[in-house]
Design a protein around this motif. Structure first.
Motif, PDB file in Angstrom:
ATOM      1  N   GLY A 121      23.652 -54.215 -56.711  1.00  0.00           N
ATOM      2  CA  GLY A 121      24.497 -54.979 -55.799  1.00  0.00           C
ATOM      3  C   GLY A 121      24.582 -54.329 -54.434  1.00  0.00           C
ATOM      4  N   TRP A 122      24.661 -53.002 -54.433  1.00  0.00           N
ATOM      5  CA  TRP A 122      24.670 -52.248 -53.175  1.00  0.00           C
ATOM      6  C   TRP A 122      23.406 -52.544 -52.373  1.00  0.00           C
ATOM      7  N   ASN A 123      22.267 -52.517 -53.048  1.00  0.00           N
ATOM      8  CA  ASN A 123      21.001 -52.773 -52.360  1.00  0.00           C
ATOM      9  C   ASN A 123      20.885 -54.221 -51.895  1.00  0.00           C
ATOM     10  N   ALA A 124      21.543 -55.149 -52.616  1.00  0.00           N
ATOM     11  CA  ALA A 124      21.446 -56.571 -52.279  1.00  0.00           C
ATOM     12  C   ALA A 124      22.478 -57.012 -51.252  1.00  0.00           C
ATOM     13  N   ALA A 125      23.404 -56.144 -50.889  1.00  0.00           N
ATOM     14  CA  ALA A 125      24.454 -56.515 -49.935  1.00  0.00           C
ATOM     15  C   ALA A 125      23.851 -57.008 -48.627  1.00  0.00           C
ATOM     16  N   SER A 126      24.409 -58.081 -48.096  1.00  0.00           N
ATOM     17  CA  SER A 126      23.824 -58.737 -46.935  1.00  0.00           C
ATOM     18  C   SER A 126      24.186 -58.091 -45.609  1.00  0.00           C
ATOM     19  N   GLY A 127      25.225 -57.264 -45.591  1.00  0.00           N
ATOM     20  CA  GLY A 127      25.663 -56.664 -44.340  1.00  0.00           C
ATOM     21  C   GLY A 127      25.878 -55.170 -44.441  1.00  0.00           C
ATOM     22  N   ASP A 128      26.572 -54.627 -43.453  1.00  0.00           N
ATOM     23  CA  ASP A 128      26.785 -53.184 -43.362  1.00  0.00           C
ATOM     24  C   ASP A 128      28.095 -52.723 -43.986  1.00  0.00           C
ATOM     25  N   TRP A 129      28.922 -53.651 -44.456  1.00  0.00           N
ATOM     26  CA  TRP A 129      30.238 -53.269 -44.966  1.00  0.00           C
ATOM     27  C   TRP A 129      30.368 -53.713 -46.411  1.00  0.00           C
ATOM     28  N   VAL A 130      30.680 -52.763 -47.283  1.00  0.00           N
ATOM     29  CA  VAL A 130      30.742 -53.024 -48.721  1.00  0.00           C
ATOM     30  C   VAL A 130      32.076 -52.525 -49.264  1.00  0.00           C
ATOM     31  N   CYS A 131      32.775 -53.399 -49.973  1.00  0.00           N
ATOM     32  CA  CYS A 131      34.034 -53.024 -50.630  1.00  0.00           C
ATOM     33  C   CYS A 131      33.807 -53.044 -52.133  1.00  0.00           C
ATOM     34  N   MET A 132      33.780 -51.858 -52.744  1.00  0.00           N
ATOM     35  CA  MET A 132      33.580 -51.717 -54.183  1.00  0.00           C
ATOM     36  C   MET A 132      34.948 -51.732 -54.856  1.00  0.00           C
ATOM     37  N   THR A 133      35.159 -52.713 -55.728  1.00  0.00           N
ATOM     38  CA  THR A 133      36.480 -52.952 -56.300  1.00  0.00           C
ATOM     39  C   THR A 133      36.387 -53.137 -57.798  1.00  0.00           C
ATOM     40  N   ASP A 134      37.165 -52.400 -58.566  1.00  0.00           N
ATOM     41  CA  ASP A 134      37.109 -52.506 -60.019  1.00  0.00           C
ATOM     42  C   ASP A 134      37.534 -53.893 -60.487  1.00  0.00           C
ATOM     43  N   SER A 135      36.982 -54.301 -61.624  1.00  0.00           N
ATOM     44  CA  SER A 135      37.202 -55.658 -62.124  1.00  0.00           C
ATOM     45  C   SER A 135      38.637 -55.899 -62.570  1.00  0.00           C
ATOM     46  N   ASN A 136      39.392 -54.845 -62.904  1.00  0.00           N
ATOM     47  CA  ASN A 136      40.756 -55.040 -63.408  1.00  0.00           C
ATOM     48  C   ASN A 136      41.821 -54.938 -62.320  1.00  0.00           C
ATOM     49  N   LEU A 137      41.403 -54.941 -61.052  1.00  0.00           N
ATOM     50  CA  LEU A 137      42.361 -54.920 -59.953  1.00  0.00           C
ATOM     51  C   LEU A 137      42.654 -56.351 -59.510  1.00  0.00           C
ATOM     52  N   MET A 138      43.927 -56.687 -59.358  1.00  0.00           N
ATOM     53  CA  MET A 138      44.342 -58.001 -58.881  1.00  0.00           C
ATOM     54  C   MET A 138      44.343 -57.975 -57.352  1.00  0.00           C
ATOM     55  N   LEU A 139      43.531 -58.835 -56.740  1.00  0.00           N
ATOM     56  CA  LEU A 139      43.400 -58.821 -55.292  1.00  0.00           C
ATOM     57  C   LEU A 139      44.302 -59.881 -54.671  1.00  0.00           C
ATOM     58  N   PRO A 140      45.302 -59.492 -53.893  1.00  0.00           N
ATOM     59  CA  PRO A 140      46.096 -60.494 -53.189  1.00  0.00           C
ATOM     60  C   PRO A 140      45.229 -61.194 -52.141  1.00  0.00           C
ATOM     61  N   PRO A 141      45.646 -62.358 -51.648  1.00  0.00           N
ATOM     62  CA  PRO A 141      44.820 -63.088 -50.676  1.00  0.00           C
ATOM     63  C   PRO A 141      44.478 -62.289 -49.417  1.00  0.00           C
ATOM     64  N   ASP A 142      45.323 -61.333 -49.046  1.00  0.00           N
ATOM     65  CA  ASP A 142      45.045 -60.549 -47.834  1.00  0.00           C
ATOM     66  C   ASP A 142      44.354 -59.225 -48.152  1.00  0.00           C
ATOM     67  N   TYR A 143      43.807 -59.095 -49.353  1.00  0.00           N
ATOM     68  CA  TYR A 143      43.188 -57.827 -49.770  1.00  0.00           C
ATOM     69  C   TYR A 143      42.084 -57.396 -48.804  1.00  0.00           C
ATOM     70  N   LEU A 144      41.074 -58.233 -48.606  1.00  0.00           N
ATOM     71  CA  LEU A 144      39.962 -57.845 -47.736  1.00  0.00           C
ATOM     72  C   LEU A 144      40.428 -57.641 -46.299  1.00  0.00           C
ATOM     73  N   ALA A 145      41.316 -58.515 -45.826  1.00  0.00           N
ATOM     74  CA  ALA A 145      41.814 -58.364 -44.456  1.00  0.00           C
ATOM     75  C   ALA A 145      42.547 -57.042 -44.284  1.00  0.00           C
ATOM     76  N   THR A 146      43.304 -56.636 -45.302  1.00  0.00           N
ATOM     77  CA  THR A 146      44.039 -55.366 -45.235  1.00  0.00           C
ATOM     78  C   THR A 146      43.094 -54.179 -45.270  1.00  0.00           C
ATOM     79  N   VAL A 147      42.121 -54.212 -46.171  1.00  0.00           N
ATOM     80  CA  VAL A 147      41.173 -53.108 -46.285  1.00  0.00           C
ATOM     81  C   VAL A 147      40.374 -52.956 -44.989  1.00  0.00           C
TER      82      VAL A 147
END
Length: 374
Positions: A121-147
Motif C-alpha cells: 500500500g505504501w508503494n501504491a500510494a498516489s501522493g507524498d502524504w500517507v496516514c497509516m492508521t490501525d483498523s480498530n481506531l474509530m476515525l471522527p469525520p475531522d480525523y484527516l483534517a486534524t492530522v
C-alpha cells in the motif's frame, strides 16, 4: 530524615501528576487545527486489516466518512482467505464516492508483520502524504483534517495515542484505565513540555522524507515501528507532533490475561527503545506516591487522614479529567484505577524476565524482528 525524604517524594510525584492533569485539561479547550503549513494535500489513508473484530465494520466505515477534500483509502490484507476481505469489499462497494481499493499479499522486509502487510500500500500510494492508521481506531469525520493540520514547520511525523471507549466488562474498563488517564495523559503531558513520542495507532508521514531515511524497512529495525519512527524523526532533526487530542478505540470485552499480556508487550518495547525513560516507570501510577505519603504519615505520627486525603486527590483528579474528556468515568472507576496501579509494578518487574514475546502467533525478539503497534 526518612520522613522528609518520603514527604518530598510524595509531594513531588503528586505535583507532577496534577500538572499532567492540568495540561490535559488545557488541551480540552484547544480547537482542532485549521489548515496547517502544508495546506490540504492529497492523502493516502493506509489501513492494515487482519481478521474480523467486533467493531471492525464501524471503524473501517469511518474511513469513508472523512470531511476532507482529497484522499484515497488503501486497505492491506496479508492473505486472500482472510475473513475481513468480504467486509472490506462490501464497504468499498457501499461507498463509491471515495476512491478505495484492497491490496492482498505480503512482502517480507522485516520481522514486523504489519510493515510487511502495508508495504504494498505504501508503494501504491498516489501522493507524498500517507496516514497509516490501525483498523480498530474509530476515525471522527475531522480525523484527516486534524492530522494534516497538526503538521508544523519542524514536524517530521504526526501521531496520536488512542483512548479506550465502550468497554463491556472489567477487563475492558481496566484497558481503558491504562490507555486513557495514564498513557494518553502522560504522552500528551510530555508533548506539552518537551519532545513527543509516536504511537502506532496513527502515523502520518511525508513519504519522500521517510524514504530518505530508509523507508518502511528502517521502521522494522526495532521492536515497534512507532518507537523506530520516533528515533528516525529525531535523527532527521525534526519533531514528532501529537494531534491536540487523541482518537478513540472501541475496546469491548477484554480478559484480564489479554490486558496483562498487552501491557507487558509494550513495557518491553519501551524498555528496549527508551531504556533511561523506562527506568523511571517504576514511579508510574499511584502506588509508590500513596505508599510514600502513608509512610511519611506513620513516621511523623500525623493523623492518617492526611494519607487518605492524598490518595483521594490523586485518584479523584483522574476521575475528574476522565469525566471532562468524555472517557469512561465515575466514582466506580476508582477501584479499577487502583487495580491498574497494583499491576504496574509486577508488569515493570516482569519486563526484565525476557526480551522476546509472542504476538498473534509470531515470536518476536529485538535481534530478529519488530513488534507491530496494536
Amino acid at each position: 530524615m526518612m520522613a522528609l525524604a518520603l514527604t518530598a517524594l510524595a509531594a513531588g510525584l503528586l505535583l507532577a501528576h496534577l500538572v499532567a492533569v492540568g495540561l490535559y485539561l488545557h488541551r480540552l479547550g484547544r480547537k482542532a487545527p485549521a489548515k496547517g503549513v502544508i495546506g490540504q494535500p492529497f492523502v493516502t489513508l493506509l489501513r492494515p486489516v487482519c481478521g474480523v473484530d467486533a467493531f471492525d465494520e464501524e471503524t473501517l466505515q469511518s474511513s469513508f466518512d472523512q470531511d476532507y477534500p482529497r484522499y484515497e483509502i488503501i486497505f492491506c490484507a496479508q492473505t486472500s482467505d482472510d475473513p475481513v476481505i468480504a467486509l472490506v469489499n462490501q464497504l468499498i462497494a457501499r461507498n463509491p464516492h471515495v476512491p478505495a481499493r484492497l491490496l492482498i499479499g505480503m512482502d517480507r522486509i522485516s520481522g514486523n508483520p504489519k510493515l510487511n502487510n502495508v508495504l504494498k500500500g505504501w508503494n501504491a500510494a498516489s501522493g507524498d502524504w500517507v496516514c497509516m492508521t490501525d483498523s480498530n481506531l474509530m476515525l471522527p469525520p475531522d480525523y484527516l483534517a486534524t492530522v494534516v493540520g497538526s503538521w508544523g514547520p519542524a514536524t517530521g511525523l504526526v501521531s496520536s495515542p488512542p483512548v479506550g471507549s465502550r468497554p463491556q466488562n472489567l477487563g475492558g474498563l481496566l484497558e481503558c484505565a491504562f490507555l486513557n488517564s495514564n498513557q494518553a495523559l502522560l504522552q500528551h503531558a510530555a508533548a506539552s513540555v518537551g519532545p513527543a513520542y509516536a504511537q502506532g495507532k496513527t502515523l502520518f508521514f511525508n513519504k519522500p522524507l521517510l524514504e530518505h531515511a530508509g523507508g518502511l524497512r528502517e521502521l522494522g529495525q526495532t521492536l515497534a515501528e512507532d518507537a523506530a519512527a520516533t528515533q528516525i524523526t529525531r535523527a532527521l532533526g525534526r519533531e514528532v507532533t501529537l494531534t491536540p487530542l487523541p482518537f478513540a478505540q472501541p475496546i469491548g470485552r477484554r480478559s484480564m490475561v489479554q490486558v496483562w499480556n498487552r501491557q507487558l508487550r509494550w513495557s518491553r518495547v519501551r524498555r528496549d527503545a527508551f531504556p533511561v525513560l523506562f527506568a523511571f516507570e517504576v514511579l508510574n501510577g499511584g502506588v509508590v506516591p500513596v505508599a510514600a505519603a502513608f509512610g511519611a504519615v506513620m513516621l511523623t505520627r500525623a493523623d492518617p487522614v492526611f494519607g487518605l486525603v492524598y490518595a483521594a486527590v490523586w485518584y479523584l483528579s483522574e476521575v475528574f479529567v476522565a469525566a471532562r474528556a468524555g472517557w469512561p468515568s465515575g466514582l466506580w472507576a476508582v477501584p479499577v484505577l487502583l487495580l491498574r496501579d497494583l499491576m504496574m509494578m509486577p508488569i515493570w518487574l516482569a519486563t526484565f524476565l525476557r526480551r522476546g514475546f509472542d504476538w498473534r502467533g509470531t515470536t518476536l525478539s529485538p535481534s530478529s524482528s519488530a513488534l507491530p503497534a496494536e
